[in-house]
Design an enzyme around this catalytic site. Sequence first.
Site, PDB file in Angstrom:
ATOM      1  N   SER A 157      -2.835   0.058  14.757  1.00  0.00           N
ATOM      2  CA  SER A 157      -3.479   1.353  14.942  1.00  0.00           C
ATOM      3  C   SER A 157      -3.813   1.539  16.412  1.00  0.00           C
ATOM      4  O   SER A 157      -3.899   0.563  17.155  1.00  0.00           O
ATOM      5  CB  SER A 157      -4.803   1.396  14.151  1.00  0.00           C
ATOM      6  N   LYS A 208      -7.221  -4.486  13.162  1.00  0.00           N
ATOM      7  CA  LYS A 208      -6.023  -3.822  13.702  1.00  0.00           C
ATOM      8  C   LYS A 208      -5.544  -4.516  14.982  1.00  0.00           C
ATOM      9  O   LYS A 208      -4.346  -4.673  15.203  1.00  0.00           O
ATOM     10  CB  LYS A 208      -6.311  -2.344  13.931  1.00  0.00           C
ATOM     11  N   SER A 241       1.630   3.555  -2.497  1.00  0.00           N
ATOM     12  CA  SER A 241       1.521   4.674  -3.465  1.00  0.00           C
ATOM     13  C   SER A 241       0.979   5.959  -2.847  1.00  0.00           C
ATOM     14  O   SER A 241       1.126   7.034  -3.441  1.00  0.00           O
ATOM     15  CB  SER A 241       0.636   4.253  -4.642  1.00  0.00           C
ATOM     16  N   SER A 277      -6.523   2.004  17.068  1.00  0.00           N
ATOM     17  CA  SER A 277      -7.795   1.264  17.030  1.00  0.00           C
ATOM     18  C   SER A 277      -7.634  -0.216  17.335  1.00  0.00           C
ATOM     19  O   SER A 277      -8.611  -0.957  17.361  1.00  0.00           O
ATOM     20  CB  SER A 277      -8.454   1.455  15.666  1.00  0.00           C
ATOM     21  N   GLY A 322       0.835  -1.205   0.000  1.00  0.00           N
ATOM     22  CA  GLY A 322       0.000   0.000   0.000  1.00  0.00           C
ATOM     23  C   GLY A 322       0.869   1.254   0.000  1.00  0.00           C
ATOM     24  O   GLY A 322       0.679   2.175   0.781  1.00  0.00           O
ATOM     25  N   TYR A 327     -13.462  -2.775  11.472  1.00  0.00           N
ATOM     26  CA  TYR A 327     -12.068  -2.327  11.244  1.00  0.00           C
ATOM     27  C   TYR A 327     -11.172  -2.604  12.464  1.00  0.00           C
ATOM     28  O   TYR A 327     -10.088  -3.162  12.332  1.00  0.00           O
ATOM     29  CB  TYR A 327     -12.086  -0.830  10.930  1.00  0.00           C
TER      30      TYR A 327
HETATM   31  C1  RM4 Z   1      -7.019   4.766  12.288  1.00  0.00           C
HETATM   32  C2  RM4 Z   1      -7.740   5.421  13.441  1.00  0.00           C
HETATM   33  C3  RM4 Z   1      -8.113   6.808  12.993  1.00  0.00           C
HETATM   34  C4  RM4 Z   1      -8.928   6.756  11.727  1.00  0.00           C
HETATM   35  C5  RM4 Z   1      -8.231   5.938  10.679  1.00  0.00           C
HETATM   36  C6  RM4 Z   1      -9.080   5.722   9.473  1.00  0.00           C
HETATM   37  O1  RM4 Z   1      -6.633   3.480  12.563  1.00  0.00           O
HETATM   38  O2  RM4 Z   1      -8.892   4.695  13.741  1.00  0.00           O
HETATM   39  O3  RM4 Z   1      -8.783   7.480  14.016  1.00  0.00           O
HETATM   40  O4  RM4 Z   1      -9.159   8.068  11.262  1.00  0.00           O
HETATM   41  O5  RM4 Z   1      -7.864   4.693  11.165  1.00  0.00           O
END
Ligand code: RM4
Length: 262
Positions: free
Chosen positions: A152, A169, A15, A154, A13, A165
Site C-alpha cells: 500500500s 504493509k 470475493s 501506507s 481475499g 496497519y
Molecule cells: C490503504 C490506504 C488507504 C486506506 C485503505 C484502507 O492502504 O491506507 O488510504 O483507505 O488502506
Amino acid sequence: MALLANKIVCITGSSRGIGRACAVESARHGATGLILHYFGDQETEAELQSLKAEIYATTHDNCRVVGVPGDIADSGTSQQIVKAGVEAFGRIDVLVSNAGICPFAEFLTMPHDTWERTRQVNLDGSFYVVQAVANQMKSQVPQGGSIIGLASISALVGGEFQCHYTPTKAGILSMMQSCAVALGKYNIRCNAILPGTIVTDINKEDLANEKKRGDTIGRTALGRLGAPDDVAGPMVFLASELAKYVTGAQLLVDGGLFVNLQ
Ligand code: RM4
C-alpha cells in the site's frame, strides 16, 4: 490481449474489492484456472458464488474456478489453497497475496487484539501463502511463477488511525523485496503493488467522512479516488510475461497521491 493465456492464478481475499477485480481481470486476460481464496462466512460465500457466475458468463466457461474458504491468518489455510489448486490444475503460475484488513483505530486506546488480528491477517497471512505457493512454484515443471504482494501507499507513509496497519504493509513490501532475492534462482518473480486510496468495503466508513474524502481527492493528482480495477490492470502486467525481467519492484497505483506534497 490475453496476457495471462493458460495461466493458473491464485488470489487471496478474492470475493470482494481489489481481489475480486483481479479475478475478473485475470479471467478477461485468458487465465484458464483461478484458485480463489475467501474468508468463508455467509457473506463472502455468497460473494464468491456470484463471482464464479460472473466469470463463467464472461469467459463462456473457458476459465475454471476453485474456491477455497478459510482464515488466511491460519497457516493451514495456505496449505489448503495450494492443495486444492494443484489437485485442480497441476500447477500455480501467479499468486496475488491480497487478503487484508484495516480496522481504523486510535493508537493510545487500541486493544492489543486489534493489533494482533491486523498483523496476523495482513502480514502472517501473506507470509504463509507466499511461502506455501513459492514452494509449489519451485517444485513444478516448468519451474517458477509470479508473486504479487498487495502492500500500500501506507507502506511508505503514516496514517493517524493506522499505527497497527501501516507496519503490516511496510512488512509486505519488505517481504517481496527479500523474496525476490531468495526466489530468483527458481525463476520466481516477487513484486509489490502499492495501492493508494481505493474505494472498497475496507474504507467505506472512513471515507463517509466528507472532509477526509475531499482532502484525499484534493491531494490526488488525477483528481479522483481509485477503483478496484485501477489495481487489477497493473496486477495483470506484473503477472504477465511483459514483466519477465521485473522482480523486487514496487509499483504505486495511487493516482499521484504519494508524490503530491504541494
Ligand atoms: C490503504 C490506504 C488507504 C486506506 C485503505 C484502507 O492502504 O491506507 O488510504 O483507505 O488502506
